[in-house]
Design a protein around this motif. Structure first.
Motif, PDB file in Angstrom:
ATOM      1  N   HIS A 139      32.218  29.746  31.978  1.00 14.66           N
ATOM      2  CA  HIS A 139      30.793  30.060  31.919  1.00 14.66           C
ATOM      3  C   HIS A 139      30.568  31.327  31.102  1.00 14.66           C
ATOM      4  N   ASP A 140      29.366  31.457  30.555  1.00 12.06           N
ATOM      5  CA  ASP A 140      29.017  32.592  29.715  1.00 12.06           C
ATOM      6  C   ASP A 140      28.685  33.788  30.591  1.00 12.06           C
ATOM      7  N   ILE A 141      29.718  34.511  31.000  1.00 11.67           N
ATOM      8  CA  ILE A 141      29.551  35.666  31.870  1.00 11.67           C
ATOM      9  C   ILE A 141      30.489  36.779  31.406  1.00 11.67           C
ATOM     10  N   GLU A 142      30.301  37.962  31.996  1.00 10.18           N
ATOM     11  CA  GLU A 142      31.263  39.046  31.861  1.00 10.18           C
ATOM     12  C   GLU A 142      32.171  38.986  33.086  1.00 10.18           C
ATOM     13  N   LEU A 143      33.459  38.761  32.876  1.00 11.42           N
ATOM     14  CA  LEU A 143      34.383  38.535  33.983  1.00 11.42           C
ATOM     15  C   LEU A 143      35.446  39.622  34.003  1.00 11.42           C
ATOM     16  N   HIS A 144      35.446  40.411  35.088  1.00 14.51           N
ATOM     17  CA  HIS A 144      36.421  41.484  35.269  1.00 14.51           C
ATOM     18  C   HIS A 144      37.499  41.031  36.259  1.00 14.51           C
ATOM     19  N   LEU A 145      38.749  41.201  35.870  1.00 13.11           N
ATOM     20  CA  LEU A 145      39.880  40.835  36.725  1.00 13.11           C
ATOM     21  C   LEU A 145      40.687  42.090  37.013  1.00 13.11           C
ATOM     22  N   ILE A 146      40.853  42.393  38.297  1.00  9.19           N
ATOM     23  CA  ILE A 146      41.508  43.641  38.702  1.00  9.19           C
ATOM     24  C   ILE A 146      42.584  43.336  39.730  1.00  9.19           C
ATOM     25  N   LEU A 189      36.302  38.396  28.878  1.00 11.71           N
ATOM     26  CA  LEU A 189      37.241  38.846  29.903  1.00 11.71           C
ATOM     27  C   LEU A 189      37.552  40.333  29.777  1.00 11.71           C
ATOM     28  N   HIS A 190      37.625  40.999  30.938  1.00  7.16           N
ATOM     29  CA  HIS A 190      38.035  42.396  31.008  1.00  7.16           C
ATOM     30  C   HIS A 190      39.149  42.471  32.048  1.00  7.16           C
ATOM     31  N   VAL A 191      40.370  42.700  31.607  1.00  5.90           N
ATOM     32  CA  VAL A 191      41.516  42.760  32.517  1.00  5.90           C
ATOM     33  C   VAL A 191      41.852  44.220  32.781  1.00  5.90           C
ATOM     34  N   HIS A 192      41.827  44.601  34.064  1.00  2.03           N
ATOM     35  CA  HIS A 192      42.048  45.989  34.464  1.00  2.03           C
ATOM     36  C   HIS A 192      43.421  46.106  35.149  1.00  2.03           C
ATOM     37  N   HIS A 193      44.330  46.831  34.524  1.00  7.48           N
ATOM     38  CA  HIS A 193      45.639  47.095  35.121  1.00  7.48           C
ATOM     39  C   HIS A 193      45.544  48.422  35.876  1.00  7.48           C
ATOM     40  N   VAL A 194      45.524  48.352  37.197  1.00  9.68           N
ATOM     41  CA  VAL A 194      45.360  49.569  38.000  1.00  9.68           C
ATOM     42  C   VAL A 194      46.398  49.581  39.126  1.00  9.68           C
ATOM     43  N   PRO A 195      47.587  50.120  38.859  1.00  8.92           N
ATOM     44  CA  PRO A 195      48.639  50.115  39.886  1.00  8.92           C
ATOM     45  C   PRO A 195      48.304  50.949  41.110  1.00  8.92           C
ATOM     46  N   VAL A 196      47.401  51.920  40.961  1.00 15.18           N
ATOM     47  CA  VAL A 196      46.982  52.726  42.111  1.00 15.18           C
ATOM     48  C   VAL A 196      45.468  52.870  42.091  1.00 15.18           C
ATOM     49  N   LEU A 197      44.889  52.979  43.266  1.00 12.92           N
ATOM     50  CA  LEU A 197      43.457  53.222  43.451  1.00 12.92           C
ATOM     51  C   LEU A 197      42.565  52.256  42.654  1.00 12.92           C
ATOM     52  N   PRO A 198      42.691  50.953  42.898  1.00 12.10           N
ATOM     53  CA  PRO A 198      41.809  50.009  42.184  1.00 12.10           C
ATOM     54  C   PRO A 198      40.340  50.204  42.521  1.00 12.10           C
ATOM     55  N   GLU A 199      40.047  50.906  43.645  1.00  7.91           N
ATOM     56  CA  GLU A 199      38.645  51.128  44.010  1.00  7.91           C
ATOM     57  C   GLU A 199      37.919  52.002  42.989  1.00  7.91           C
ATOM     58  N   LEU A 200      38.674  52.731  42.147  1.00  2.00           N
ATOM     59  CA  LEU A 200      38.029  53.527  41.106  1.00  2.00           C
ATOM     60  C   LEU A 200      37.321  52.636  40.087  1.00  2.00           C
ATOM     61  N   VAL A 201      37.802  51.410  39.929  1.00  2.00           N
ATOM     62  CA  VAL A 201      37.173  50.479  38.996  1.00  2.00           C
ATOM     63  C   VAL A 201      35.758  50.131  39.466  1.00  2.00           C
ATOM     64  N   VAL A 202      35.529  50.149  40.773  1.00  2.00           N
ATOM     65  CA  VAL A 202      34.205  49.818  41.307  1.00  2.00           C
ATOM     66  C   VAL A 202      33.141  50.713  40.682  1.00  2.00           C
ATOM     67  N   GLY A 203      33.443  51.986  40.541  1.00  2.00           N
ATOM     68  CA  GLY A 203      32.485  52.918  39.973  1.00  2.00           C
ATOM     69  C   GLY A 203      32.229  52.715  38.492  1.00  2.00           C
ATOM     70  N   GLU A 204      33.101  51.967  37.808  1.00  3.14           N
ATOM     71  CA  GLU A 204      32.958  51.750  36.374  1.00  3.14           C
ATOM     72  C   GLU A 204      32.233  50.449  36.044  1.00  3.14           C
ATOM     73  N   LEU A 205      31.993  49.607  37.040  1.00  4.54           N
ATOM     74  CA  LEU A 205      31.367  48.309  36.783  1.00  4.54           C
ATOM     75  C   LEU A 205      29.896  48.482  36.422  1.00  4.54           C
ATOM     76  N   PRO A 206      29.372  47.620  35.561  1.00  2.00           N
ATOM     77  CA  PRO A 206      27.943  47.717  35.227  1.00  2.00           C
ATOM     78  C   PRO A 206      27.072  47.347  36.416  1.00  2.00           C
ATOM     79  N   ALA A 207      25.877  47.892  36.445  1.00  2.00           N
ATOM     80  CA  ALA A 207      24.928  47.567  37.513  1.00  2.00           C
ATOM     81  C   ALA A 207      24.679  46.061  37.532  1.00  2.00           C
TER      82      ALA A 207
END
Length: 273
Positions: free
Chosen positions: A125-132, A154-172
């Protein structure tokens, strides 16, 4: 194109303006393009009254939520009606104004069996998809190859520690799905998500016993009942039962697609008495 990508990633609406025809003299040739957002512009279709009219109409379309493209004609003559200064090149031009809609955004925290199956469905589907995922082996090329033909961005986020920091970077307006391998990680993500008030939805996979523990912990950490209630669990369609990863993924995807439709077609507001 970079401006279009930027608006899309930030989930901001815009309008693509194209000079589609020129008769006589014009400051730009047919094919010139610019992008207009509510608070910015990129590139130019010729400046002056011509461009000011295009920007003005584009922003009116954005404000009104217009979804259909429009064509406007502008005469570049000192005898023609003008609103933003005389532009007397002597030609006539047509501009195509194409709305750039805001597309849905989904963030999947945890790309295990269910997460990957869900990503495979949503990627069509035509969406912005973040994978963490905090596990490096879950995001290796060999596993991600099933998404090579994705329609989604697709946006693939490699976060070996503190993946919750990605939450603050997501678009509204992002739909957040929490389905990691670790309950402690899930809890930290839930806490981070409900501290933002601009996410579309927050979904958590798991049992009622897991959710009862999470509710207590989130409350003990100072979160209000109203904030905690923003978390939806279980996620998916209640009428589609099954514990197989593919079944759960289909159920969650169907639930999300229903939400996407509601976002595109909001219910009309009730008239005040």
């Amino acid at each position: 194109m970079k401006a279009v990508e930027r608006l899309r990633e930030q989930r901001l609406p815009g309008v693509l303006v194209t000079l589609i025809s020129v008769r006589g003299h014009s400051p730009r040739e047919a094919g010139a393009k610019m992008v207009v957002a509510a608070d910015g512009t990129w590139a130019t279709v010729g400046g002056g009254n011509l461009e000011a009219l295009a920007v003005e109409r584009s922003r009116a379309m954005i404000a009104a939520g217009v979804g259909e493209p429009e064509v406007i004609e502008v005469a570049l003559s000192d005898k023609a009606p003008y609103q933003h200064g005389v532009q007397c090149c002597g030609g006539e031009v047509k501009l195509l104004l194409e709305p750039l809609p805001v597309v849905p955004a989904v963030a999947i925290f945890g790309v295990g069996h269910v997460g990957l199956e869900l990503a495979r469905i949503l990627a069509r589907h035509d969406i912005e998809l973040h994978l963490i995922d905090s596990r490096p082996d879950q995001l290796v090329t060999e596993r991600m190859v099933v998404l090579d033909d994705a329609v989604a961005n697709l946006h693939v986020h490699h976060v070996p520690v503190l993946p919750e920091l990605v939450v603050g970077e997501l678009p509204a307006g992002t739909h957040v799905l929490i389905m990691t391998h670790d309950h402690a990680e899930d809890a930290a993500l839930c806490d981070a998500a409900i501290r933002r008030d601009d996410l579309a939805t927050i979904g958590l996979i798991g049992s009622s016993a897991k959710w009862a523990r999470f509710r207590r912990k989130l409350a003990e950490d100072g979160n209000s009942a109203a904030a905690i209630d923003r978390i939806t669990t279980p996620i998916g369609r209640p009428d589609l039962a099954g514990k197989e990863p593919a079944t759960i993924a289909v159920s969650v995807a169907a639930w999300l697609l229903h939400l996407f439709v509601a976002e595109r077609n909001p219910a009309p507001r009730e008239a005040k008495a």
